[in-house]
Design an enzyme around this catalytic site. Structure first.
Site, short mmCIF file in Angstrom:
data_model
loop_
_atom_site.label_atom_id
_atom_site.label_comp_id
_atom_site.label_asym_id
_atom_site.label_seq_id
_atom_site.Cartn_x
_atom_site.Cartn_y
_atom_site.Cartn_z
N HIS A 156 0.85 -1.20 0.00
CA HIS A 156 0.00 0.00 0.00
C HIS A 156 0.88 1.25 0.00
CE1 HIS A 156 -3.81 2.10 0.47
NE2 HIS A 156 -3.08 3.00 1.10
N ALA A 157 0.63 2.14 -0.95
CA ALA A 157 1.53 3.29 -1.15
C ALA A 157 1.61 4.17 0.09
CB ALA A 157 1.02 4.12 -2.33
N HIS A 159 0.11 11.90 -5.57
CA HIS A 159 -0.42 11.94 -4.20
C HIS A 159 0.71 11.77 -3.19
CE1 HIS A 159 -3.37 11.00 -0.94
NE2 HIS A 159 -2.38 10.24 -0.52
N GLU A 160 1.52 10.75 -3.40
CA GLU A 160 2.60 10.47 -2.43
C GLU A 160 3.63 11.59 -2.42
OE1 GLU A 160 2.15 8.33 -0.30
OE2 GLU A 160 0.49 7.29 -1.26
N HIS A 171 2.79 14.41 -0.21
CA HIS A 171 3.19 14.23 1.19
C HIS A 171 4.65 14.63 1.37
CE1 HIS A 171 -0.44 12.23 2.49
NE2 HIS A 171 -0.29 11.18 1.72
N GLU A 222 -3.36 14.83 2.86
CA GLU A 222 -3.86 13.96 1.79
C GLU A 222 -4.28 14.73 0.54
OE1 GLU A 222 -3.29 10.96 2.08
OE2 GLU A 222 -2.94 10.84 4.24
N HIS A 259 -6.46 0.49 5.67
CA HIS A 259 -6.43 1.45 6.78
C HIS A 259 -7.06 0.93 8.06
CE1 HIS A 259 -5.97 3.43 2.94
NE2 HIS A 259 -5.39 4.45 3.53
N TYR A 285 -9.32 11.40 4.07
CA TYR A 285 -9.44 11.32 2.61
C TYR A 285 -10.73 11.96 2.12
CZ TYR A 285 -5.70 7.96 3.34
OH TYR A 285 -4.53 7.35 3.74
O1 X8Z Z 1 -4.22 5.34 1.13
C1 X8Z Z 1 -4.18 6.20 0.26
C2 X8Z Z 1 -2.84 6.70 -0.26
C3 X8Z Z 1 -1.81 6.70 0.78
S1 X8Z Z 1 -2.11 7.88 2.02
C4 X8Z Z 1 -2.39 5.83 -1.39
N1 X8Z Z 1 -5.33 6.67 -0.29
C5 X8Z Z 1 -6.63 6.17 0.12
C6 X8Z Z 1 -6.82 4.73 -0.27
O2 X8Z Z 1 -6.04 4.21 -1.09
O3 X8Z Z 1 -7.75 4.10 0.21
C7 X8Z Z 1 -5.42 7.69 -1.31
C8 X8Z Z 1 -6.88 7.81 -1.63
C9 X8Z Z 1 -7.63 7.04 -0.59
ZN ZN Z 2 -1.79 9.80 1.40
#
Ligand code: X8Z
Ligand code: ZN
Length: 631
Positions: free
Chosen positions: A370-371, A400-401, A404, A428, A528, A538
């Protein structure tokens, strides 16, 4: 603290405060408004303060804050490294090291939060008052003080992360695939049977998480109560410079602003998918089955764009194909994203970013794919960790990354406690704001696209964007609606999964494609949840990014429709953005928001403005097709 530095999951453990977490996950630190402050102060003082506040002075408080900040800063370095190593090399040994450091971080942050309560009634200057408040409240997963419970919680955190990171599903042909590989298949396949198999198969990884999560909630709730909060829900909602219930009210207000737009999109997509798949797979009415929306969690629907594209307004290009045609590999995708930020006036990323980041899924070991974005030393050692797929989606995620990372670097001169975003939604939103500028004109400027489609194709562009951004809104909201009710006891372990699907239905209008029971633990199949990364950030980011984009386009002097605006190369917009980023968490978030937008309020009108032509079009289409909307 925040984002920054520590990695999500683990980090989450405790500290938000100061430790940094990975950006992706960061977390929160923040202050309360007056009302919240008074309340927290009273409760905390009652619980934890040794009472003799007559003797403590402002000088004592400042000495305490200074020492606490130094202690947390030092600890964050150790925690960041342990977390980085664990996430890049998941084994029993690294899990144990990760748990050990998290135990230390949590014990320290809980101790400091408790001590901070002693100074609650001391008159302090604004900066120190804010720091003190953050020391008390910026914790994601507090443990009870007893060392045994803290150790137990740290072990659970590491184990949950490991279960997610190592998770795989083996297809009937024998191939065992990781999460990003399964997601890639879900994005491409139009075979409902295969989609259903992958959808259900991935969720098997979460079943063993259920008892661990249940225990985690008990322990962290106890920790929250020890700190003077009613439960962990109240603590999580106390990070937004306003009273927790006022914050919940803000979310309802924002959701109310955008729900009509979501309903129009839902109606249109359901109708088009019904034509594609037939009544058996996608009924004309009711919720949409969650496996046909092109995403493992039905959270962003952009990959089904080809199935729902308008007949006469399709812009006729696909960024995934453009990247392939020009031979972009993972490294080149990141370089291209970096160059957007440098075009705004930001400095290039350091050499260590390139040598230390992870871009490609290793073949020989388990990693957390997960990024996430990291700041290992709270200065310059910024990195991303991501198993990049060469797709349009991941091109956006890279922006997105990097958002950060550029934020982290911008606030590096702030005191440690303020090395964070204004609120977690800001962290975010930054990279996403930049990615809103990936317009056809921009793609042409960087040589990816030959010909910019004319304005008659705008509906296609807007629909493509809405499938990701508008579809996301109810998902971004519902995850923590579920968690907050779990934390406050309204949802019990006996109905974890049922309550999850009730909220999926209420907010998103989607349903499980196969029967679910309480033997399942579907929340655990979303990173998450086992990672303990708060998710409301988000939702906020999906509102804020449109506010930032609209304002930055104004600053850049763009006179066209906002969905065609790209701030690429505009240093005035870049300077204004940088000004806000440099503030870190030093001021309440409305002040940071006002730097870029001139307004202190979060406001979804920017979302509605952006998509206004699409809303009209969707409503016409739905009416013409005789569709009954809603579910
Ligand atoms: O988790 C993330 C990022 C890392 S903070 C890739 N996002 C959420 C997800 O993937 O569920 C970005 C959008 C929503
Ligand atoms: Zn993020």
């Amino acid at each position: 603290m925040m984002h920054t530095k520590l990695r999500p999951a683990k980090l989450a453990l405790g500290i938000a405060l100061a430790l940094s977490l990975s950006a992706c996950q960061e977390d929160a630190k923040t202050t309360h408004t007056k009302a919240a402050e008074t309340k927290a102060t009273e409760t905390k003082a009652a619980v934890a303060a040794p009472a003799a506040s007559a003797q403590v002075t402002a000088a004592d408080a400042i000495a305490f804050i200074t020492e606490a900040e130094a202690e947390l800063a030092a600890l964050s370095l150790e925690a960041n490294r342990a977390e980085w190593i664990y996430s890049n090399f998941i084994t029993e040994d690294t899990a144990s090291l990760s748990a050990a450091v998290n135990e230390k971080v949590t014990a320290t942050s809980v101790r400091l939060a408790t001590e901070a309560a002693k100074f609650a009634n001391v008159e302090l200057d604004a900066v120190n008052a804010r720091k003190l408040n953050m020391l008390r409240s910026a914790i994601v997963l507090p443990s009870p003080m007893e060392p045994a419970k803290n150790a137990e919680l740290a072990g659970i955190v590491a184990e949950l992360n490991g279960l997610y990171g190592k998770g795989k599903y083996c297809l009937s042909d024998g191939r065992c695939l990781t999460q990003p590989e399964l997601s890639a298949l879900m994005a491409e396949s139009r075979d409902p049977a295969l989609l259903k198999e992958i959808w259900a198969g991935w969720r098997d990884i979460a079943k063993p998480m259920r008892p661990l999560f249940e225990r985690e909630v008990v322990l962290a709730n106890e920790g929250a109560r020890d700190l003077g909060y009613a439960n962990l829900s109240e603590l999580w909602r106390s990070q937004y410079d306003m009273a927790p219930d006022a914050f919940s009210g803000e979310l309802d207000r924002l959701w109310g602003q955008v729900k009509p737009l979501y309903d129009s999109l839902h109606c249109y997509v359901r109708g088009e998918l019904n034509e594609q798949y037939g009544d058996e797979v996608v009924p004309k009415t009711g919720p949409i089955p969650a496996h046909v929306l092109g995403n493992m969690w039905a959270q962003q629907w952009g990959t089904v764009y080809p199935l729902v594209a308008p007949k006469d307004a399709d812009p006729g290009y696909d960024v995934t194909e453009l990247l392939a045609a020009k031979g972009y590999d993972e490294h080149k995708m990141v370089e291209q994203a970096e160059s957007f930020f440098t075009s705004l006036g930001f400095d290039k990323l350091p050499d260590t970013f390139w040598s230390r980041s992870l871009f490609v899924q290793p073949k020989d070991r388990d990693v957390v794919c997960h990024a996430s974005a990291w700041d290992l030393d709270n200065e310059d050692d910024i990195r991303i960790k991501m198993c990049i797929q060469k797709t349009a989606e991941d091109f956006t995620v890279i922006h997105h990354e990097l958002g950060h990372n550029f934020y982290q670097r911008a606030y590096k001169n702030q005191p440690f406690i303020f090395k964070n975003s204004a609120n977690d939604g800001f962290h975010e939103a930054i990279g996403d704001t930049i990615a809103l500028s990936i317009t056809p004109k921009y793609l042409q400027q960087i040589g990816l696209l030959e010909q910019v489609p004319d304005a008659s194709k705008d509906i296609g562009l807007l629909l493509r964007q809405a499938l990701d951004k508008v579809a996301f809104l109810p998902f971004g909201l519902m995850i923590d609606q579920w968690r907050w009710k779990v934390f406050n006891g309204e949802i019990t372990p006996q109905n974890y999964n049922q309550a999850w699907w009730d909220l999926r239905l209420k907010y998103q209008g989607v349903m499980a494609p196969v029967e679910r029971t309480e033997a399942d633990f579907d929340p655990g199949a979303k990173y998450h949840v086992p990672g303990n990364v708060p998710y409301t950030r988000y939702f906020l980011a999906h509102i804020l990014q449109f506010q930032f984009h609209r304002s930055l386009c104004d600053i850049a002097g763009d006179k066209g429709p906002v969905h065609r605006c790209s701030i690429y190369g505009n240093q005035d917009a870049g300077a204004k953005l940088d000004q806000m980023l440099q503030m870190g968490a030093s001021k309440p978030w409305p002040e940071a928001l006002a730097v870029v937008t001139g307004s202190k309020d979060m406001d979804a009108s920017a979302v509605l403005d952006y998509f206004a032509p699409l809303k009209t079009w969707l409503d016409n289409e739905n009416t013409d097709a005789g569709r009954t909307c809603g579910w």
